[in-house]
Design a protein around this motif. Structure first.
Motif, mmCIF file in Angstrom:
data_model
loop_
_atom_site.group_PDB
_atom_site.id
_atom_site.type_symbol
_atom_site.label_atom_id
_atom_site.label_comp_id
_atom_site.label_asym_id
_atom_site.label_seq_id
_atom_site.Cartn_x
_atom_site.Cartn_y
_atom_site.Cartn_z
ATOM 1 N N THR A 1 -14.857 -20.721 6.913
ATOM 2 C CA THR A 1 -15.413 -20.887 8.261
ATOM 3 C C THR A 1 -16.442 -19.810 8.557
ATOM 4 O O THR A 1 -17.544 -20.089 9.046
ATOM 5 C CB THR A 1 -14.290 -20.850 9.311
ATOM 6 N N ALA B 1 -12.666 -15.286 13.017
ATOM 7 C CA ALA B 1 -12.633 -16.409 12.078
ATOM 8 C C ALA B 1 -11.792 -16.083 10.852
ATOM 9 O O ALA B 1 -12.101 -16.517 9.743
ATOM 10 C CB ALA B 1 -14.058 -16.786 11.656
ATOM 11 N N ASN C 1 -5.965 -13.605 13.869
ATOM 12 C CA ASN C 1 -6.952 -13.795 14.929
ATOM 13 C C ASN C 1 -6.404 -13.335 16.279
ATOM 14 O O ASN C 1 -7.139 -12.793 17.103
ATOM 15 C CB ASN C 1 -7.381 -15.262 14.996
ATOM 16 N N LYS D 1 -11.224 -18.846 16.136
ATOM 17 C CA LYS D 1 -10.793 -19.999 15.347
ATOM 18 C C LYS D 1 -9.303 -20.222 15.562
ATOM 19 O O LYS D 1 -8.527 -19.274 15.687
ATOM 20 C CB LYS D 1 -11.089 -19.714 13.874
ATOM 21 N N THR E 1 -11.439 -21.207 22.284
ATOM 22 C CA THR E 1 -10.866 -21.402 20.954
ATOM 23 C C THR E 1 -11.424 -22.688 20.358
ATOM 24 O O THR E 1 -11.697 -23.651 21.086
ATOM 25 C CB THR E 1 -9.332 -21.492 21.006
ATOM 26 N N THR F 1 -10.614 -25.946 14.043
ATOM 27 C CA THR F 1 -11.413 -26.494 12.943
ATOM 28 C C THR F 1 -10.884 -27.845 12.453
ATOM 29 O O THR F 1 -11.696 -28.728 12.116
ATOM 30 C CB THR F 1 -11.476 -25.494 11.776
#
Length: 334
Positions: A119, A180, A187, A206, A224, A227
């Motif tokens: 990412t 990320a 995170n 992420k 937020t 993904t």
């Protein structure tokens, strides 16, 4: 420190230790002064053949033989280590590292990108293409080095959850941070640490698991991004609205991949405040059409020429970095 650097440091330490042993040996065996003992040790290790400082006893001569044999080995190892240090690029990397750290110390209103996995790599490419100043933090120096294909990037090798690492990245002067890292728990720690250091920082994180999004929000994340959800939406869009997806992909690749949908917020003293959209002459000065105007969570799509601009309005446009710079200059003009 890499292997060549460690070898060079070991060689220096060995050389210093040999000098100290030589000085101490001549003082104890021959009763010489510290200066005479140091002089004799240096000329012995350097094998210059200047002769004895004072006549040596039998014990002194045996000690000198041992010192010469040891010194030759230490010096040979030192020359080899120094050569490897230069040839393998460690010296060049060290100079480059210091130059980079000097550049990082000058950053202001930049983005801090924590983590450059799958990412983070794409985020770095996007920030680089759109000329947004940023610094990368990752604890894997090999991953940082792999980003060289994107271009020369400012980076720090370290743990993004540590205060000192974030401070080195000038978090107090930054305008945003992207977390990320591959694990949600990491995170969360990054967001907590960053929010404690800079309460005014905009933080985007992420999120992999849906249960992590509320935790990240409580930790201090302003937004937020899941993904898996984004990927699923893209796959559905490819089937449902392929032309739109194709248009967006073309936009991202056009002009070197730098055309983006951007926003510019009108500051209080902007000359555009109080004007109607047609009076602002944005298209004439920048070549841009305003797609929408947002304020908070309210948006005016395809605004009419009679729309009156106000302080805090966000002008949403599709532009290149050069056009964006012109629009920002127009918006902040007082």
């Amino acid at each position: 420190m890499d292997a060549s650097g460690r070898r060079l440091r070991a060689a220096i330490l060995l050389l210093l230790a040999t000098l100290l042993v030589g000085v101490a040996g001549y003082q104890l065996l021959e009763g010489w002064s510290a200066l005479d003992a140091l002089y004799m040790t240096v000329i012995t290790l350097a094998t210059v053949g200047y002769g004895e400082t004072h006549p040596l006893s039998s014990a002194g001569r045996v000690f000198t033989i041992a010192l010469i044999m040891t010194g030759v080995g230490v010096l040979t190892y030192g020359v080899t280590a120094a050569t490897a240090f230069v040839v393998e690029g460690t010296l060049t990397n060290l100079i480059g590292r210091r130059k980079m750290e000097a550049e990082i110390r000058k950053l202001c209103d930049h983005i801090i990108l924590c983590g450059i996995g799958e990412t983070g790599r794409h985020i770095a490419e996007e920030l680089s293409k759109t000329h947004v100043p940023f610094v990368v933090i990752d604890n894997d120096s090999d991953r940082i080095k792999s980003l060289e294909k994107i271009g020369r990037l400012l980076s720090i090798a370290g743990d993004a959850t540590q205060d000192d690492i974030l401070l080195r990245a000038r978090i107090l002067q930054a305008k945003g941070l992207i977390a990320a890292l591959p694990q949600d728990r990491d995170n969360v720690f990054v967001v907590l640490t960053a929010r404690a250091l800079n309460p005014n920082l905009r933080i985007v994180s992420k999120a992999i698991g849906p249960e992590s999004q509320p935790k990240l929000a409580k930790a201090g994340a302003d937004a937020t991004v899941s993904t898996p959800v984004i990927g699923a939406m893209r796959m559905a869009s490819e089937l449902i609205r392929p032309t739109v997806v194709s248009f967006l992909d073309t936009m991202l690749r056009a002009d070197g991949g730098s055309v983006r949908i951007e926003e510019v917020t009108l500051p209080p003293r902007s000359t555009l405040v109080g004007r109607k959209l047609r009076e602002a002459a944005i298209y004439e000065q920048t070549g841009l059409l305003v797609m929408a105007i947002g304020k908070g969570q309210v948006y005016e799509f395809n605004p009419s020429p009679e729309f009156q601009l106000q302080e805090g309005d966000g002008l949403i446009v599709c532009c290149s970095p050069e056009q964006l710079a012109r629009l920002r200059a127009l918006a902040v003009a007082a």
